[in-house]
Motif scaffolding. Structure first.
Motif, PDB file in Angstrom:
ATOM      1  N   TRP A   1       0.865  -1.171   0.000  1.00  0.00           N
ATOM      2  CA  TRP A   1       0.000   0.000   0.000  1.00  0.00           C
ATOM      3  C   TRP A   1       0.907   1.227   0.000  1.00  0.00           C
ATOM      4  O   TRP A   1       1.815   1.327   0.815  1.00  0.00           O
TER       5      TRP A   1
ATOM      6  N   GLN B   1      -3.068   3.808  -1.080  1.00  0.00           N
ATOM      7  CA  GLN B   1      -3.626   3.290  -2.323  1.00  0.00           C
ATOM      8  C   GLN B   1      -2.759   2.151  -2.840  1.00  0.00           C
ATOM      9  O   GLN B   1      -1.540   2.176  -2.735  1.00  0.00           O
TER      10      GLN B   1
ATOM     11  N   ILE C   1      -8.382   1.928  -2.347  1.00  0.00           N
ATOM     12  CA  ILE C   1      -7.960   2.901  -1.346  1.00  0.00           C
ATOM     13  C   ILE C   1      -8.423   2.400   0.017  1.00  0.00           C
ATOM     14  O   ILE C   1      -9.493   1.800   0.133  1.00  0.00           O
TER      15      ILE C   1
ATOM     16  N   ILE D   1     -11.109   3.308  -6.024  1.00  0.00           N
ATOM     17  CA  ILE D   1     -10.685   4.701  -6.178  1.00  0.00           C
ATOM     18  C   ILE D   1     -11.789   5.564  -6.796  1.00  0.00           C
ATOM     19  O   ILE D   1     -11.918   6.741  -6.484  1.00  0.00           O
TER      20      ILE D   1
END
Length: 156
Positions: free
Chosen positions: A89, A106, A111, A134
């Motif tokens: 991430w 993200q 996300i 997202i």
């Protein structure tokens, strides 16, 4: 005339009333949080530390849990950040105080936003993690704000 105005207001307000947030309170660790509309609980975990919620139609997930601190709250936050980075991430936001921490990141088209709070006994914490696509970022901002506003210890 008043009756007509009242009827129109009821018709306009009906969709909004159907969007009430739910509520989850955890007795084992002593925290509570409001649950957004559309998120369906999967039942409390066997050990009673929290629950998972899904909004399957939108591919959104919310996990809430409590845990015991092995060291300090700050170290637990650092460990969770390191774990998220190890899972690839890209951390894009982080903020913390001695009593709460928030961070987000993200990976590909997903996300996440995570918040952690120290609980009243100073030996445990509670956390929630919201994950979504997202493309849902703008609409999820108000969801995150509602989660943060309602997330609190309940046994102080």
């Amino acid at each position: 005339m008043r009756l007509l105005v009242a009827l129109v207001l009821c018709l306009v307000a009906s969709p909004a009333l159907a969007q009430f947030w739910g509520h989850y309170a955890n007795a084992r660790f002593g925290y509570e949080i409001d649950v957004p509309p559309g998120f369906v609980g999967q039942g409390e975990s066997d050990n009673g530390d929290g629950q998972l919620y899904y909004n399957l139609g939108s591919q959104q997930g919310l996990a809430v849990w409590g845990g015991h601190l092995l060291d300090s709250f700050e170290q637990e936050v650092a460990d969770r950040l390191a774990h998220a980075s190890a899972e690839n991430w890209g951390i894009s936001y982080q903020a913390s105080t001695p009593h709460w921490a928030s961070f987000s990141g993200q990976r590909d088209h997903r996300i996440f936003y995570q918040r952690m709070i120290a609980l009243c006994d100073d030996t445990s914490y509670a956390a929630f993690r919201l994950e979504h696509n997202i493309g849902d970022l703008a609409q999820m901002q108000t969801v995150v704000e509602g989660l943060v506003r309602s997330f609190r210890p309940s046994d102080c």
